[in-house]
Scaffold this active site. Sequence first.
Site, PDB file in Angstrom:
ATOM      1  N   ALA A 183       0.722  -1.129   0.323  1.00 42.84           N
ATOM      2  CA  ALA A 183       0.466  -0.343  -0.035  1.00 42.84           C
ATOM      3  C   ALA A 183       0.756   1.277  -0.249  1.00 42.84           C
ATOM      4  O   ALA A 183       0.832   2.476   1.004  1.00 42.84           O
ATOM      5  CB  ALA A 183      -1.352   0.010   1.746  1.00 42.84           C
ATOM      6  N   GLY A 184       2.559   1.426  -1.197  1.00 35.58           N
ATOM      7  CA  GLY A 184       2.957   2.588  -0.597  1.00 35.58           C
ATOM      8  C   GLY A 184       1.746   3.349  -2.082  1.00 35.58           C
ATOM      9  O   GLY A 184       0.794   2.868  -1.994  1.00 35.58           O
ATOM     10  N   HIS A 445      -7.128  35.123  -3.645  1.00 39.15           N
ATOM     11  CA  HIS A 445      -8.621  34.244  -3.701  1.00 39.15           C
ATOM     12  C   HIS A 445     -10.015  34.504  -4.263  1.00 39.15           C
ATOM     13  O   HIS A 445     -10.198  35.098  -4.981  1.00 39.15           O
ATOM     14  CB  HIS A 445      -9.281  35.183  -1.943  1.00 39.15           C
ATOM     15  CG  HIS A 445     -10.373  35.137  -1.105  1.00 39.15           C
ATOM     16  ND1 HIS A 445     -10.647  33.772  -0.536  1.00 39.15           N
ATOM     17  CD2 HIS A 445     -11.909  35.650  -1.732  1.00 39.15           C
ATOM     18  CE1 HIS A 445     -11.615  33.556   0.103  1.00 39.15           C
ATOM     19  NE2 HIS A 445     -12.628  35.003  -0.722  1.00 39.15           N
TER      20      HIS A 445
END
Length: 466
Positions: A183-184, A445
């Site tokens: 599960a790398g 923003h």
Amino acid sequence: MASFDVIFLGGGPAGYVGAIRCAQLGLNTAVVEREGLGGTCVLWGCIPAKALLEAGHIADRLKHAPEFGVTPGEVKLDFGVAMKRSRAVSSQNSKGVEFLFKKNKITWIRGTAKLAGKNSVSVKTADGKEEKHDAKKAVVISTGSRVKGLPQIGLELNKKTVISSDEALILEKAPKSIIIVGAGAVGSEFADVFNAFGSQVTLVEVMPSVLPVEDADSSKEVERSFRKRGIAVLTGAKISSVKVGRDSVSMSIEAGGEKKDYKSDIVLVAAGRAPNVEDIGLKEQGVQLTDRGFIKIDKKMQTSVPGIYAIGDVIDGPMLAHKASEDGVACVETLAGQKGHVDWDLVPSVIYTQPEVAWVGKTEEQLKAAGVAYKVGKYPFLADPRSRANAATEGFAKVLADKATDEVLGVHIIGAEAGTMIAEAAMAMEFKASAEDVGRVCHAHPTVNEALKEAALAAWEKPIHL
Ligand SMILES: Cc1cc2nc3c(=O)[nH]c(=O)nc-3n(C[C@H](O)[C@H](O)[C@H](O)COP(=O)(O)OP(=O)(O)OC[C@H]3O[C@@H](n4cnc5c(N)ncnc54)[C@H](O)[C@@H]3O)c2cc1C
């Protein structure tokens, strides 16, 4: 026989990028490559895998579409179409590298290369002919890495029921069930792909968590997200009694104090890669290896033999395409008399799951182990206006800064655009920025990058929007 200044053995991200920079610096350059240009990254890794992952991401976005007032028709996923597109994107990228070679007047020697001396390379061409070429200034080994199985537990690759990422990238249809061992980055990304295409996925990891080298907070969040989407995650797991059949594989897996039998159509072994150091004449020329089997180099990326250099996956350090390319650039700039340099501690890592996971610098676990006093600033995407507008509120940005100096020591992001956002953190750390520096940079923003600004402010003093 032809003569060049520099010959590269292998045209992956290390060799092809190194070669382009080499040619830009005025050196007569050749690359010996036996497959297509672009290496594992372009043909069997980053690019085709991301093309497949994108299909899953689109399907996921479509699931949320009605929330936005957009109701598409029935969503159907066709693995065959996605795979065909993935292969097409891969070969398009490879052709792009070929174009860049022509543009920079780099010679592509098609065949399998072997060191034939300090300044000489022999090449076996596809039609069985043997050629010798001179490299007056240097030979650079960039032969990369390859998949490996787990024969020690009975998972020898047979390319049918026990496969590697190479075969996973040319499968014609998604399996009904798949066990992924490891599960790398690679295992987790394929778990995401097959889950999106409806396979029943079991992800097995011997270490206590998924993404075991990543900061524990992010690993936990990924695991939670995987489980939410129906991926069975077994960590701290021990595999035994493997039986490989013609159409399925069965095994016993012990995890969480429980031992159970599992069966799947396919097992994908994603348990690391091995450097390509065999059959390239290393021993004959006296090129030494490290204890871990990689080519030993010095600060200039020169091997134990003067005039022979090594870069990319075949040497130590993170096995990542961008690190390999930076190795290539640094190596040839040094060769050309400049001050080539790569800081392997500041190589960003990205895992393109949903949500993405990205980090640069140290984890909390590493700082604790090194006895460094640090501060943590964390900001959830749930509090970020753009993420809320995008309905992508999973995850957080986390900044780790030195307690005494405020210098940023590590940044960990898990979220929809973590892979893109991490570049800002890498840039800040390259210039030794403090958390205050990052927090005071005016961010547009609304952008998801504001979450990084807020996490930096949180590490320095206080976030504004939390
Ligand atoms: C499924 C998967 C997904 C990945 N995803 C990512 C990602 O998203 N991001 C990332 O950064 N990294 C990713 N990687 C890792 C990345 O692909 C490698 O780190 C990178 O390709 C290493 O580059 P390299 O040039 O050192 O070696 P390679 O890319 O392996 O290239 C070496 C080249 O040398 C050639 N060669 C070998 N021996 C010889 C010889 N004797 N003669 C001639 N040619 C030879 C090979 O054919 C190959 O083309 C992924 C890997 C896999 C397997």
